[in-house]
Design an enzyme around this catalytic site. Structure first.
Site, short mmCIF file in Angstrom:
data_model
loop_
_atom_site.label_atom_id
_atom_site.label_comp_id
_atom_site.label_asym_id
_atom_site.label_seq_id
_atom_site.Cartn_x
_atom_site.Cartn_y
_atom_site.Cartn_z
N SER A 264 10.30 7.63 15.73
CA SER A 264 9.64 8.59 16.62
C SER A 264 8.88 7.85 17.71
O SER A 264 8.41 8.44 18.67
CB SER A 264 8.65 9.42 15.80
OG SER A 264 7.62 8.56 15.33
N GLY A 265 8.74 6.53 17.52
CA GLY A 265 7.91 5.77 18.46
C GLY A 265 6.50 5.63 17.94
O GLY A 265 5.68 4.91 18.49
N GLY A 266 6.19 6.33 16.85
CA GLY A 266 4.88 6.21 16.23
C GLY A 266 4.80 4.92 15.42
O GLY A 266 5.82 4.29 15.14
N VAL A 267 3.60 4.57 15.02
CA VAL A 267 3.42 3.27 14.38
C VAL A 267 4.09 3.21 13.01
O VAL A 267 4.71 2.21 12.66
CB VAL A 267 1.91 2.88 14.34
CG1 VAL A 267 1.09 3.84 13.53
CG2 VAL A 267 1.72 1.48 13.82
N ASP A 268 4.03 4.28 12.23
CA ASP A 268 4.58 4.21 10.86
C ASP A 268 6.10 4.00 10.86
O ASP A 268 6.61 3.14 10.15
CB ASP A 268 4.25 5.49 10.07
CG ASP A 268 2.77 5.77 10.03
OD1 ASP A 268 1.99 4.86 10.36
OD2 ASP A 268 2.38 6.91 9.70
N SER A 269 6.80 4.82 11.65
CA SER A 269 8.26 4.67 11.62
C SER A 269 8.68 3.36 12.27
O SER A 269 9.65 2.73 11.84
CB SER A 269 8.95 5.87 12.27
OG SER A 269 8.65 5.96 13.64
N LYS B 238 -3.33 3.28 6.54
CA LYS B 238 -2.96 3.22 7.96
C LYS B 238 -3.40 1.92 8.64
O LYS B 238 -2.64 1.31 9.40
CB LYS B 238 -3.61 4.41 8.68
CG LYS B 238 -3.17 4.60 10.10
CD LYS B 238 -1.92 5.42 10.17
CE LYS B 238 -1.49 5.72 11.59
NZ LYS B 238 -0.30 6.57 11.59
N HIS C 248 -23.28 3.45 -5.66
CA HIS C 248 -21.91 3.30 -5.14
C HIS C 248 -21.77 2.03 -4.29
O HIS C 248 -22.16 2.04 -3.13
CB HIS C 248 -21.53 4.53 -4.31
CG HIS C 248 -21.31 5.74 -5.15
ND1 HIS C 248 -20.07 6.10 -5.62
CD2 HIS C 248 -22.17 6.66 -5.64
CE1 HIS C 248 -20.17 7.19 -6.36
NE2 HIS C 248 -21.45 7.56 -6.38
N CYS D 3 -20.96 4.84 -11.19
CA CYS D 3 -21.56 6.17 -11.28
C CYS D 3 -21.05 6.91 -12.52
O CYS D 3 -21.34 6.51 -13.63
CB CYS D 3 -21.31 6.94 -9.98
SG CYS D 3 -22.36 8.38 -9.84
N TYR D 4 -20.26 7.95 -12.36
CA TYR D 4 -19.72 8.65 -13.54
C TYR D 4 -18.98 7.67 -14.45
O TYR D 4 -19.05 7.78 -15.68
CB TYR D 4 -18.78 9.78 -13.09
CG TYR D 4 -18.15 10.53 -14.24
CD1 TYR D 4 -18.85 11.51 -14.93
CD2 TYR D 4 -16.84 10.24 -14.66
CE1 TYR D 4 -18.27 12.18 -16.01
CE2 TYR D 4 -16.26 10.90 -15.72
CZ TYR D 4 -16.97 11.88 -16.40
OH TYR D 4 -16.41 12.53 -17.45
N GLY E 237 -17.42 10.50 -10.05
CA GLY E 237 -16.81 11.82 -10.12
C GLY E 237 -17.89 12.87 -10.20
O GLY E 237 -19.05 12.54 -10.50
N GLU F 230 -19.17 0.90 -3.01
CA GLU F 230 -18.08 1.02 -2.02
C GLU F 230 -18.54 1.63 -0.70
O GLU F 230 -17.83 1.53 0.29
CB GLU F 230 -16.93 1.85 -2.61
CG GLU F 230 -17.20 3.34 -2.83
CD GLU F 230 -17.91 3.65 -4.15
OE1 GLU F 230 -18.52 2.73 -4.73
OE2 GLU F 230 -17.88 4.81 -4.59
#
Ligand code: XMP
Length: 517
Positions: free
Chosen positions: A229-234, A373, A175, A85-86, A58, A177
């Site tokens: 919608s045709g998008g990946v999420d929906s 995602k 870090h 770190c912090y 942080g 990560e």
């Protein structure tokens, strides 16, 4: 069936820009984790019985007046803790050690000398070998708390890592990560598997099994609708719900007349291939007549949003009694993180079907709310989605309306559709489609002078927008090769009647946005 959440890691967020990255890395090791704000109730942590806790970095100093802190009780819970770190400085501070305040920041690569290869550095070679790690800190530890020992140092940082002699409490100043810490994954894996005793059981396969069972139990004999919608999420959302309750899910796909060239046909055929129960609604005329003469971006969005709800409601009423609405909300939208300004700022309402659940008194089903995602894409693969659909670029709900600057007419939409189709074709043919976040054409509300053959023209301008991004919160313009830009421009000007100029948008977000409206 194994409970995929039974081996959970909790990450407490102290405002680091890399908190989400820690979560990603933990999940890459196939361990489930959740991010919580640093001030989450300790009782809540206890109730979650995590296998381990990670304290993020942080921007603060433990000596700041409003420094984010936790109760020292957390160290008495018997749960393994890793401070980064912090997070390490706070551990030191709270347990009676001394943190040296500095206004000077050490930032960048450092060489780490490891002295103790138990637990955290297991399997990593010790001094005199050195390892590249990435530092970003001002303060540093001057005196260890009682019971701790130094496990690694760097040239500028005598306590680059520490651990308690007998308790499972660890700290690293650097870090692990970030990708620049070459041994970062090994360190995190050692924490997860050696210190916390986790098993690598969080896989997309186990996720699909668990979530399917959960949806089945929640919905019972009820009915669910989902806006596709045709998008990946929906689509992934719909596939998961479909897997759980089959025909009792109805997907509604609204053609608002603002889709890309051949989009409705392509999406519909994809969805049918996936055996989804889809209701197609051709509402093109309704949307376009409402948008007639409207050029203000916010008005466009509002009109489209409200009309969408109306169309959706009408369709839902046709189905009869419906109890649930399935929505593709993702984890970054729901994390209550201190990295952003409070929970509300993190919720991108435009990614969801805003307003629907309240209007229709529906309960929400959000099976993806724990996923990033790339994990959603893996679930898509697991569920047999074709890769064309999985790796499609995001497309906004208001569609081409917010890419047709100025007023929207069928003629102007037709020009944009043709130009946009060329952009996509060339991006795919050159192999660049998969390398960028989004690429599309925008029709500008101006005309410029040109010359074609011997004739003067006064025609439209297309702007090409192509960006690199990780999460759409920030973005940079893609450095496409000049030949590709040239080919796209030539094709658009030659093949799309009414266009005589193409520009490339070289703005980053912020201060610009990805879309033009
Ligand atoms: P901006 O333009 O805000 O876009 O930088 C960030 C990401 O969000 C998408 N976007 C939308 N998606 N409805 C959506 O479903 C919207 O109203 C909307 N506006 C922007 C945009 O395409 C980009 O991926």
């Amino acid at each position: 069936m194994t409970d995929i959440h039974s081996q959970k890691i909790i990450i407490l967020d102290f405002g680091s820009q890399t908190t989400q990255l820690i979560a990603r890395r933990v999940r890459e090791e196939k361990v489930y984790c959740e991010i919580h704000p640093f001030n989450v109730d300790l009782e809540k942590i206890k109730a979650a019985s995590p296998r381990g806790i990670i304290l993020s970095g942080g921007p603060s100093s433990v000596y700041d007046r409003d420094a984010p802190a936790i109760s020292a009780e957390i160290f008495d819970m018997g749960i393994p803790i890793l401070g980064i770190c912090y997070g390490m400085q706070l551990t030191c501070h709270l347990l009676g050690g001394k943190v040296e305040h500095s206004d000077h920041r050490e930032y960048g690569n450092a060489r780490l000398l490891i002295h103790d290869t138990s637990v955290l550095f297991h399997g990593i070679s010790s001094a005199p070998d050195t390892h590249q790690v990435w530092m970003s800190h001002g303060d540093r530890i001057e005196e260890l708390p009682r019971g701790f020992k130094v496990t690694a140092e760097s040239e500028t940082c005598p306590v680059a890592a520490m651990r308690h002699e007998s308790l499972p409490i660890f700290g690293v100043q650097f870090h692990p990560e970030v990708i620049h810490t070459a041994i970062g994954n090994e360190i995190l894996a050692n924490f997860l598997f050696r210190a916390c005793g986790c098993e690598p059981s969080w896989t997309m396969h186990s996720f699909v099994e668990t979530v399917t069972a959960e949806i089945r139990q929640k919905v019972g004999d009820g009915r669910v609708i989902c806006a596709l919608s045709g998008g990946v999420d929906s689509t992934v959302t719909a596939l998961l719900v479909n897997r759980a309750i089959g025909e009792r899910l109805t997907c509604i796909f609204v053609n608002n007349g603002l889709l890309r060239k051949n989009e409705a046909e392509t999406v519909l055929s994809f969805l049918k291939q996936l055996n989804l129960n889809v209701q197609y609604v051709d509402a093109e005329k309704r949307f376009l007549s409402l948008l007639d003469g409207v050029s203000d971006p916010e008005k466009k969005r509002k009109i489209i949003g409200q009309e969408f709800i109306k169309v959706f409601e009408e369709e839902a009423n046709r189905i009869g009694e419906v109890n649930y609405l399935a929505q593709g909300t993702l984890y970054p939208d729901v994390i209550e993180s201190v990295s952003f300004k409070g929970p509300s700022a993190t919720i991108k309402s435009h990614h969801n079907v805003g307003g629907l659940p309240e209007v229709m008194k529906l309960e929400l089903i959000e099976p993806l709310r724990e996923l990033f995602k790339d994990e959603v894409r893996k679930v898509g693969e697991e569920l047999g989605m074709p890769s064309d659909l999985i790796y499609r670029h995001p497309f906004p709900g208001p569609g081409l309306a917010i890419r047709t600057l100025g007023t929207i007419t069928p003629e102007r939409l037709a020009i944009l559709r043709e130009a946009d189709a060329i952009v996509l074709e060339e991006m795919k043919a050159s192999g660049w489609y998969g390398k960028v976040w989004q690429s599309f054409a925008v029709l500008l509300p101006i005309q410029t002078v040109g010359v074609m053959g011997d004739e003067r023209t006064y025609d439209h301008v297309i702007a090409l927008r192509c960006v690199d991004s990780l999460d759409a919160m920030t973005a940079d313009w893609s450095k496409l090769p000049h030949e590709l830009l040239g080919r796209i421009s030539n094709r658009i000007i030659n093949e799309v009647k009414g266009v005589n100029r193409v520009c490339y948008d070289i703005s980053s977000k912020p201060p610009a946005t990805i879309e033009w409206e």
